[in-house]
Structures are given as C-alpha cells and as structure tokens.
Design an enzyme around this catalytic site. Sequence first.
Site, PDB file in Angstrom:
ATOM      1  N   PHE A  30       0.817  -1.219   0.000  1.00 11.97           N
ATOM      2  CA  PHE A  30       0.000   0.000   0.000  1.00 11.97           C
ATOM      3  C   PHE A  30       0.853   1.271   0.000  1.00 11.97           C
ATOM      4  O   PHE A  30       0.353   2.354  -0.270  1.00 11.97           O
ATOM      5  CB  PHE A  30      -1.018  -0.003   1.146  1.00 11.97           C
ATOM      6  N   ASP A  33       1.634   3.427  -3.710  1.00 10.25           N
ATOM      7  CA  ASP A  33       0.830   4.551  -4.179  1.00 10.25           C
ATOM      8  C   ASP A  33       0.481   5.516  -3.056  1.00 10.25           C
ATOM      9  O   ASP A  33      -0.237   6.489  -3.286  1.00 10.25           O
ATOM     10  CB  ASP A  33      -0.467   4.026  -4.821  1.00 10.25           C
ATOM     11  N   HIS A  34       0.940   5.251  -1.858  1.00  7.12           N
ATOM     12  CA  HIS A  34       0.487   6.080  -0.731  1.00  7.12           C
ATOM     13  C   HIS A  34       1.663   6.406   0.178  1.00  7.12           C
ATOM     14  O   HIS A  34       1.737   5.874   1.277  1.00  7.12           O
ATOM     15  CB  HIS A  34      -0.591   5.325   0.038  1.00  7.12           C
ATOM     16  N   TYR A  35       2.580   7.257  -0.143  1.00  7.07           N
ATOM     17  CA  TYR A  35       2.791   7.868  -1.452  1.00  7.07           C
ATOM     18  C   TYR A  35       4.223   7.591  -1.833  1.00  7.07           C
ATOM     19  O   TYR A  35       5.056   7.415  -0.956  1.00  7.07           O
ATOM     20  CB  TYR A  35       2.538   9.384  -1.393  1.00  7.07           C
ATOM     21  N   VAL A  40       3.428   6.600   3.927  1.00  3.32           N
ATOM     22  CA  VAL A  40       2.741   6.668   5.212  1.00  3.32           C
ATOM     23  C   VAL A  40       1.567   5.681   5.172  1.00  3.32           C
ATOM     24  O   VAL A  40       0.917   5.524   4.142  1.00  3.32           O
ATOM     25  CB  VAL A  40       2.299   8.126   5.508  1.00  3.32           C
TER      26      VAL A  40
END
Lengths: 145, 310
Positions: A30, A33-35, A40
Amino acid sequence: MRFYLFDKVIDFIPGTSSRGIKNVSSQEEFLIDHYEKFPVMPLPLIVESIAQLGGWTITVSSQYRYLALMVMVKDVEASGRACPGDQIEMQVTIENLNEFAATISSVALVEGKPILKVGSLTYALYEIPEADRRAIKERYEKLIN
Amino acid sequence: MRFLMIDRICELEKGKSARGIKNISWNDDFLEEIFPGMPVVSSFVIAEAVAQLLSWIIVEAKDFTVKPVITVVDSYICNGHIQPGDQLEVMGSVESMSEEGALVHGKILLRGKPVIEINHAVCYLYPLSELDPPERARMQFKHLYVPGCPLPQTAQHPASLMREEVPVYKRPWFDRITDDSQPARLVAIKNVTATEDYFNDHFPRKPILPGVVILEAQHSLARELVLRQLAERGLTGSFPVLCGAEKVKFRLFIQPGDQMLVEAAVKSFSDGQCFIATKVTVGGKNAASALLHFDLTDRASYTQKYILGR
C-alpha cells in the site's frame, strides 16, 4: 498483499482487553501509491488493524464461539501517522459483549504517543459452526506471544 | 507474488542431486537496479531457487516428513547479471544427510556458465507437518517434477542492454536508519509484518521470514553504507556490486511482529573492492550474521565484465 493487519498479540485479558502489534515495513504494497515520495500507512488501514485485533479479542474471549464482523465505527480521531520502521501498538478494550453484538474502544500508539483513537467500534456476532472452531483456534492461538 | 522460486525439476537422483529450471520475468517482485536503467534480479533472493531445489531433494528422499531450514552457508559467490527473459539452470547436490541435518551445495547456470555458487551449506531438518500440510507439499512436488524435461539451452538469446524504458521501482529492504553517528557503520530497523506475500508459502502453517530476505536486508543496508563511503571519498562514478558472502549464519526463526536491528560496518575498503560485516539482532538476541563482499565498479566496466564478457 496478505490482509493480516496485525502481527501479534502481546497482552490479553479474556473478556476485557488486549494489546497487539502492527509493524510497518517499507516493502508494504500500500505504500507504493500512498505515497511514492512520502510513504505513510493509510489511516483506514489502521482502523482495519484495530478491527482485526478487536475481532480476534472477541472470538478468543467467546472461546471460539463467535466471529465478529464490523458494522459501525464512531468517533475516529487521528492525531499522528505511522511510517516505515514504526511499530504500532494497539490497545483494545471490550466495552460490551453479548451473544448478538460487541463493542470495543481502542487507541493506537507509536512510541507511546497516540496516533489514532476509535471511540466505539461495533461488531455483529456470527456463530461459528462447531466443525470449524478447531481450525480457527489453531490459527488464532499462534498469534499470542 | 508467490514465493515459489523453482519452476520445474527435470532430473532427480533420489536423496543425492537434482537439476531444474527457474525462469525470470518482468513480473518478478525481486528486481532491483545496481545502475539506473539496468534491472537485475536481487543477488540473494535468487539463491532461494537453489534452496528450494535442495529442499525438494531432501523432502522427497525423507518421504515428506521433514523440511530443511538453512542455518549456515560457508561461501556464496555471485558473478553474473540475471535479468528478465533469462532462463536459469539450477543444480543442487546433497553431500551427506542424517536424521537432524544435511550438508548441501548448489549452483545456478546462465547460458551454461555459473552465476551463483553456494558451497557448504548446512541445514537443519524440521518436521514438515508443522510448517506445511504434507498433502499440499506432495501435490506441489507432483506438479514440479517432470522427468526428462529439457534443461535450458546454453545458447539462449543474448543479454539485453536496452531496457531503460522500464524503470524498476523498489523501496529498500530496511525501513529506517537509526544510527549513522560513526563514519564506517550504519544501524537500521527492518520491520517484519504479516502482510508480506512470501508468508503464504513460507510457510502455510508457521510464518518464518525467509533467510534470503534477511540477507537482502543486510545487503541493502551494506550497499547504502558503501555508497556513503564512496561519496565521502569522492568516487562518485563507482557503484557497489555484490559479488559474494562468507560465514552466513542464521540463528533464530524471525516471525511477523518481530523488529530486526540490522548493523553494517566496514571491515576493509580499497579502490576496487570492500568487505562489510553485517549482523542482525531481534530483541537483543543475535539472529543472523554475514560478511559481504562488494566489487566497486563503474557502469562501463560492469557492462564489460558481467554482461558482454559472458
């Protein structure tokens, strides 16, 4: 990614409370893309971590009789964040537990400081068929450390 | 991605040796870049192909009752550039085996030449049913073992140099540097969490961090240390390329929820090469250690030595 969002339980008082750990690693999917430039852990996933630990606490407290499915979350308040390398400690307190539903409250901490509070998280309880209880018990017991 | 690192077993001499195939694809999770725009398979993760082939020799010979867990590797050599599209021949041999352990060796060949060598590895035999349902292991083996299947050809398509349009995006294998106060030493945290895909296969009944992932954390931090040393010495054209490891030891099972403290320290540093001593502790206990050997080279001589020269 596997959807096991807490890693182990470090403290457990049946019917009352538990404490668990979620390690945040830079390899988590995750975080891609985050980020990309600012990794985080998404806050909704921390709520899911709490929900999974709470579900574990209720199932084990009921001696593997009930499976807990989240139906309502109230009063979520974020006050920090969790980044790669952080170890999130989640404290779950059972507020109410009967044969139909259960409610918990929880706080997640990083280095002793609260990053997320959940005022109340309610589960609907489903009876586990007797034939399936042993398999669930075997899997759940391994998480206590 | 699944953590099944051997694709086919072509030859098997019961309890002694085996040869198999590992294909490398762009979809592999374990690609990294030593030089920008030149993706290569992580040097330690690919060793898992040998480990899994050796594991199948022992599992099959012991009739699916035990599974080997690696504890010590005397010497590890890697000197090739393995990239997507390559087909690798994996070889493993068991020198001796007892009730408790086994002494094994292994090799990976690319276009007929060795690129990875594992010498003198000692493994401990663990009850298989505690790690994996035996019927699942039997089924996997049945699908893997195709006697007489042709091994990779030695004359494959040559290595490709043009891949700059596909960048590999990869985060480091450690999470946070916690101590860089001393000039030739780094300490970092690596968190172990249950969300990682490799725990599906390693192992279904008991999640244990694969040894190659522990090594990759040590490698990643050691590389960061060497890059800092090179910058300090003004050698910005050179990059560290892993070419081997010695005295690789694993002492503990590392499981989800554990936090690894990885330490890397310069043992020796010269113009062309360097040795980095690495150590992993979990909760103050010594979990793993290795001495890593890096070649310090620029892009042109790397291409000449590792790709064109082979």
